[in-house]
Scaffold this motif. Structure first.
Motif, short mmCIF file in Angstrom:
data_model
loop_
_atom_site.label_atom_id
_atom_site.label_comp_id
_atom_site.label_asym_id
_atom_site.label_seq_id
_atom_site.Cartn_x
_atom_site.Cartn_y
_atom_site.Cartn_z
N PRO A 78 5.75 -19.18 -18.58
CA PRO A 78 4.55 -19.05 -19.44
C PRO A 78 3.51 -18.07 -18.92
O PRO A 78 2.74 -17.51 -19.71
CB PRO A 78 4.00 -20.48 -19.46
N ASP A 79 3.48 -17.80 -17.63
CA ASP A 79 2.46 -16.93 -17.05
C ASP A 79 2.88 -15.46 -17.04
O ASP A 79 2.28 -14.64 -16.35
CB ASP A 79 2.17 -17.39 -15.61
N TRP A 80 3.86 -15.09 -17.85
CA TRP A 80 4.43 -13.75 -17.76
C TRP A 80 3.42 -12.65 -18.07
O TRP A 80 3.44 -11.57 -17.45
CB TRP A 80 5.64 -13.63 -18.69
N LYS A 81 2.49 -12.87 -19.00
CA LYS A 81 1.53 -11.83 -19.37
C LYS A 81 0.62 -11.48 -18.21
O LYS A 81 0.31 -10.30 -17.98
CB LYS A 81 0.71 -12.26 -20.58
N THR A 82 0.18 -12.49 -17.48
CA THR A 82 -0.70 -12.24 -16.33
C THR A 82 0.01 -11.37 -15.30
O THR A 82 -0.57 -10.42 -14.76
CB THR A 82 -1.11 -13.57 -15.68
N GLN A 83 1.27 -11.67 -15.03
CA GLN A 83 2.01 -10.90 -14.03
C GLN A 83 2.35 -9.50 -14.54
O GLN A 83 2.30 -8.53 -13.76
CB GLN A 83 3.30 -11.65 -13.65
N ARG A 84 2.66 -9.36 -15.80
CA ARG A 84 2.91 -8.02 -16.36
C ARG A 84 1.66 -7.17 -16.25
O ARG A 84 1.72 -5.99 -15.86
CB ARG A 84 3.34 -8.13 -17.82
N ASP A 85 0.50 -7.75 -16.58
CA ASP A 85 -0.75 -7.00 -16.49
C ASP A 85 -1.08 -6.64 -15.05
O ASP A 85 -1.63 -5.56 -14.78
CB ASP A 85 -1.90 -7.81 -17.12
N TRP A 86 -0.76 -7.55 -14.12
CA TRP A 86 -1.01 -7.25 -12.70
C TRP A 86 -0.21 -6.03 -12.27
O TRP A 86 -0.72 -5.14 -11.58
CB TRP A 86 -0.64 -8.46 -11.84
N LEU A 87 1.04 -5.98 -12.67
CA LEU A 87 1.90 -4.85 -12.30
C LEU A 87 1.42 -3.55 -12.96
O LEU A 87 1.50 -2.48 -12.35
CB LEU A 87 3.35 -5.13 -12.69
N LYS A 88 0.92 -3.64 -14.18
CA LYS A 88 0.40 -2.44 -14.83
C LYS A 88 -0.82 -1.90 -14.08
O LYS A 88 -1.00 -0.68 -13.98
CB LYS A 88 0.02 -2.76 -16.28
N THR A 89 -1.64 -2.81 -13.57
CA THR A 89 -2.86 -2.41 -12.88
C THR A 89 -2.59 -1.94 -11.47
O THR A 89 -3.14 -0.93 -11.02
CB THR A 89 -3.86 -3.58 -12.85
N ARG A 90 -1.73 -2.65 -10.74
CA ARG A 90 -1.54 -2.41 -9.31
C ARG A 90 -0.23 -1.72 -8.97
O ARG A 90 0.02 -1.35 -7.83
CB ARG A 90 -1.58 -3.75 -8.57
N GLY A 91 0.61 -1.53 -9.98
CA GLY A 91 1.95 -1.03 -9.72
C GLY A 91 2.01 0.35 -9.09
O GLY A 91 2.81 0.59 -8.18
N HIS A 92 1.18 1.26 -9.55
CA HIS A 92 1.21 2.62 -9.02
C HIS A 92 0.92 2.61 -7.51
O HIS A 92 1.58 3.31 -6.73
CB HIS A 92 0.20 3.50 -9.75
N ALA A 93 -0.06 1.82 -7.10
CA ALA A 93 -0.41 1.74 -5.69
C ALA A 93 0.74 1.14 -4.87
O ALA A 93 1.01 1.57 -3.75
CB ALA A 93 -1.67 0.90 -5.51
N LEU A 94 1.44 0.14 -5.42
CA LEU A 94 2.56 -0.46 -4.71
C LEU A 94 3.68 0.55 -4.49
O LEU A 94 4.28 0.61 -3.40
CB LEU A 94 3.10 -1.66 -5.48
N LYS A 95 3.99 1.31 -5.52
CA LYS A 95 5.06 2.31 -5.39
C LYS A 95 4.68 3.39 -4.38
O LYS A 95 5.53 3.89 -3.64
CB LYS A 95 5.37 2.91 -6.76
N ALA A 96 3.39 3.75 -4.35
CA ALA A 96 2.92 4.72 -3.35
C ALA A 96 3.04 4.14 -1.94
O ALA A 96 3.43 4.84 -1.00
CB ALA A 96 1.49 5.13 -3.65
N GLU A 97 2.71 2.87 -1.79
CA GLU A 97 2.84 2.20 -0.49
C GLU A 97 4.29 2.21 -0.04
O GLU A 97 4.59 2.49 1.14
CB GLU A 97 2.32 0.77 -0.58
N LEU A 98 5.20 1.88 -0.95
CA LEU A 98 6.61 1.87 -0.57
C LEU A 98 7.05 3.26 -0.13
O LEU A 98 7.79 3.41 0.85
CB LEU A 98 7.46 1.40 -1.75
N GLY A 99 6.58 4.27 -0.84
CA GLY A 99 6.96 5.63 -0.50
C GLY A 99 6.57 6.00 0.92
O GLY A 99 7.35 6.62 1.65
N ARG A 100 5.39 5.62 1.34
CA ARG A 100 4.97 6.00 2.70
C ARG A 100 5.69 5.19 3.76
O ARG A 100 5.82 5.62 4.91
CB ARG A 100 3.46 5.83 2.85
N LEU A 101 6.22 4.03 3.40
CA LEU A 101 6.90 3.18 4.37
C LEU A 101 8.37 3.57 4.59
O LEU A 101 8.87 3.48 5.71
CB LEU A 101 6.82 1.72 3.94
N ILE A 102 9.05 3.99 3.54
CA ILE A 102 10.50 4.16 3.69
C ILE A 102 11.00 5.56 3.42
O ILE A 102 12.19 5.83 3.60
CB ILE A 102 11.26 3.16 2.79
N THR A 103 10.15 6.50 2.95
CA THR A 103 10.65 7.83 2.61
C THR A 103 9.87 8.89 3.36
O THR A 103 8.75 8.65 3.82
CB THR A 103 10.54 8.10 1.11
#
Length: 253
Positions: A228-253
């Motif tokens: 039931p909480d799927w919308k909250t998590q989808r919105d979180w990823l839309k807001t914070r997702g770009h930063a997470l992918k950038a973080e992963l990039g600096r850690l492993i690539t």
């Protein structure tokens, strides 16, 4: 302390006369106030209905800690700072601020010790050891995801009466997950940095595609019936997702 924009940010004044901009958001399932710091900045989450005075007081209480953590990251440029051999840094891990530190040891390994992620590698810590560190981080983040996903597969596949044929975890450029024509689920490695609730949403999303391949209202109704909480998590990823992918990039690539 003041609010800026559309009340999405707070500004905390510092003793030096500066100001720290903190992104804030409420969460319907949050049980406590939580302040995290990564190379993308500071973020404060809190339960819905929390009085603004309580939010301000919590942020002021942690002002010195916040300033010191931001100083550690040297946030004076755009984008995450590079991962430097032997240099401690802050990273998001399962939605929490975690310090990544280096230690000297004969056998390369990575482990969580209290609230720190410890990389043990032979010295000297140089460009060669940086490659080994990235490999260890990659494997560690994969293991974090697999641990959670195995539990959720066991929970939700009986309800769907369907199961995926396999699981792949790798960095994805824009997607968070996918389901191929052979019913194999692929998940973005960056989800290991997100709160487990966000990863859970992506897992449920892809599992529901086993039954309904499109994004019709019927599909979203199925997602909501399982999570039931799927919308909250989808919105979180839309807001914070770009930063997470950038973080992963600096850690492993």
């Amino acid at each position: 302390m003041s609010m800026t924009g559309q009340d999405d940010y707070l500004e905390l004044s510092t003793p030096s006369g500066g100001a720290i901009k903190v992104r804030r958001s409420s969460h319907p399932r949050a049980r406590r106030l939580r302040l995290t710091v990564t190379s993308s900045g500071a973020h404060l989450t809190y339960p819905e209905g929390t009085h603004p005075a309580q939010v301000f007081a919590f942020l002021r209480q942690h002002g010195e800690w916040l300033e010191s953590k931001l100083d550690e990251l040297h946030l004076d440029h755009d984008g995450p700072p590079p991962l430097l051999p032997g240099a401690p840094t802050l990273i998001p891990l399962r939605g929490e601020t975690t310090q990544l530190i280096w230690r000297q040891g004969v056998y390369p390994r990575i482990e969580l010790v209290d609230d720190k992620l410890v990389l043990t590698l032979p010295k000297p810590h140089n460009e060669q050891s940086l490659g080994a560190a990235r490999s260890l981080l990659h494997s560690f983040l994969q293991a974090q995801i697999r641990r959670d996903v195995s539990r959720w597969f066991a929970r939700y596949t009986p309800e769907l009466n369907l199961a995926p044929t396999g699981l792949r975890i790798k960095p994805l450029k824009s997607l968070w997950g996918s389901l191929d024509s052979r019913d194999c689920v692929t998940l973005d490695l960056a989800l290991a940095l997100a709160p487990p609730e966000a990863l859970k949403y992506v897992v449920v999303h892809e599992l529901c595609h086993l039954r309904i391949r499109d994004h019709s209202p019927r599909f979203w109704a199925l997602v909501a019936s399982l999570y039931p909480d799927w919308k909250t998590q989808r919105d979180w990823l839309k807001t914070r997702g770009h930063a997470l992918k950038a973080e992963l990039g600096r850690l492993i690539t």
